[in-house]
Design an enzyme around this catalytic site. Sequence first.
Site, PDB file in Angstrom:
ATOM      1  CG  ASP A 147      -5.224  -0.609  -1.477  1.00 34.04           C
ATOM      2  OD1 ASP A 147      -4.281  -0.191  -2.178  1.00 34.04           O
ATOM      3  OD2 ASP A 147      -5.405  -0.221  -0.301  1.00 34.04           O
TER       4      ASP A 147
ATOM      5  CG  ASP B 120      -3.683   2.762   5.490  1.00 35.52           C
ATOM      6  OD1 ASP B 120      -3.610   3.502   4.491  1.00 35.52           O
ATOM      7  OD2 ASP B 120      -4.172   3.132   6.579  1.00 35.52           O
TER       8      ASP B 120
ATOM      9  CD  GLU C  82      -1.253   2.281  -3.655  1.00 35.83           C
ATOM     10  OE1 GLU C  82      -0.722   1.170  -3.447  1.00 35.83           O
ATOM     11  OE2 GLU C  82      -2.314   2.646  -3.126  1.00 35.83           O
TER      12      GLU C  82
ATOM     13  CG  HIS D 132      -8.917   2.150   3.861  1.00 38.32           C
ATOM     14  ND1 HIS D 132      -7.893   2.312   4.778  1.00 38.32           N
ATOM     15  CD2 HIS D 132      -8.559   2.883   2.772  1.00 38.32           C
ATOM     16  CE1 HIS D 132      -6.966   3.121   4.274  1.00 38.32           C
ATOM     17  NE2 HIS D 132      -7.340   3.475   3.066  1.00 38.32           N
TER      18      HIS D 132
ATOM     19  CG  ASP E 163      -2.056   1.021   1.076  1.00 33.31           C
ATOM     20  OD1 ASP E 163      -2.390   1.360  -0.076  1.00 33.31           O
ATOM     21  OD2 ASP E 163      -2.604   1.460   2.105  1.00 33.31           O
ATOM     22  N   GLY E 164       0.370   2.322  -0.509  1.00 21.92           N
ATOM     23  CA  GLY E 164       1.099   3.582  -0.540  1.00 21.92           C
ATOM     24  C   GLY E 164       0.141   4.739  -0.653  1.00 21.92           C
TER      25      GLY E 164
END
Length: 526
Positions: free
Chosen positions: A450, A514, A423, A504, A385-386
């Site tokens: 995601d 995250d 990301e 999320h 994640d980023g």
Amino acid sequence: MKKILWGILGAGNIANDFAQALKATDSCICYAVASRDTNRGKKFAEKWGFEKTYSTYEELLSDSAVQAVYIATPHMNHADLSIAALKAGKAVICEKPAAVNEKMLQQVYDCASQNNTFFMEAMWTKFHPCFLKAMEWIALGKIGELKAVYADFCISGSKDLSATYNTNRLFDLELAGGALLDVGIYPVTAALEAVAASVAKGQKNSLMPEQITVSCRKYESGVDVFDSIGLNFGHTIAHLSCSLDTECGEMFKSARFVGSQGVIEAPLFWMCQQIRLYSSNGELQEEYSNPFKVNGYEYEIEEFCRCLNEEEKDNSVIQTPMHTHGQSLRVIKTLDMIRSQINLVYPFEATDYNIKKETGVLKESGAMHQMELELFEQQIVVYTDGGCSGNPGPGGWGCVILADGLQYTASGGEPNTTNNRMELCAAIAALSAIDQNQNWRTRSVVVIIDSQYVRNGITSWIKAWKKNNWHNAEKQPVKNRDLWEVLDDLNSKLDVTWQWIKGHSGIYYNELCDQLATQEAEKYSR
């Protein structure tokens, strides 16, 4: 003062300049040089009277007689060699930049602190009497409030470079070539130092730029060959430029510090031997000159030796007050922010992600995602994640690798970036670590992500981009090409499956990524 036995890593042009000043300094003994080019090393030793010649850097660092080391190799290995020298117990002066980014430089300074060993970046400008006098005039208010800084360092490969530089190094992205790190660091340093001097006078400025604007022209190899830079410190604006392909004599090799009541002019500011103070209407008020005793390197050598002499008096000294570790970090942080705006990433940076931190065993099955339970027996599972605040703004990335019953994490960030770049960095970090692990690289990998941007880009869009010479459907250059090329190379070497999930949504390892990314972004938001 006790005589100091010196060793030099590298035998190129700048090492020759340094050796000339070293030989002229009474407290220094030219003892050993190390060069991977044996013939060059021998010629260097003969020219400057060095007693020993080594064909590897490791041999020189293991020589217990060497007390001080000067590192004069290409930028990309400055940090690694500095750390190796510090761990060997040597006092170190490393040619600028001491590292190519903030993360690497901080590792150097952490090593100096842990080993209680002296380290200094060879930013020679900071030790020159004329430059110091200019900063003193600003701090004394001789030009009133500092309004602007104009500083340019523009040279051309067809002139200066052919005579004094290894042009292959400067135009080689793999060696951290380009204008910014080689010559642009000087205008940036001049601006930061002038602003610091204004703050010392009481002027309301931020020590770090609050806003940065950059325009860049790149060479076919990917390095920057011309940068036009604007730095806003709140009250003072800096207009800077640097170049490897634009030459105009001394016209673009000077600095002007403009105040409400006057101007300081510094010709050849990074190595100036004369400065002039003018009133606001252009009348000459004062001049100061101080010709070099040798070639300008003697001043940093003298300060280095002074600091080591303090060590001899049982004082713990790991840095010079004339160019502190904190001041050096401000420069490299600013250069990082500039590079992030022009998407300039060196290949070894993009792949220099080693998952080192083992954070514990896998979560109980109730906290794990069903997809991961089904895949984990045979495959390596990756979460990434980023994101960033502001887009662009301070950003961070995080990744988790699940392998052989254990979880491994890594994270990083940048002071000014975008969501998409973070990301991409997260995915690159994880796959780089897998590629570097001999036991992992032959196994199948599932990346659970995601980001539709990364997932669709690497599985579908990239085929058309490459076919169209890295242009998208709108015939515009593909953004973040530098990172896409690295990710594409890793994806081609490994057996990777990409799966998208909604962010999320309560999936434990997605949430962990995250958190890691957010923590990194917050470091640059303080």
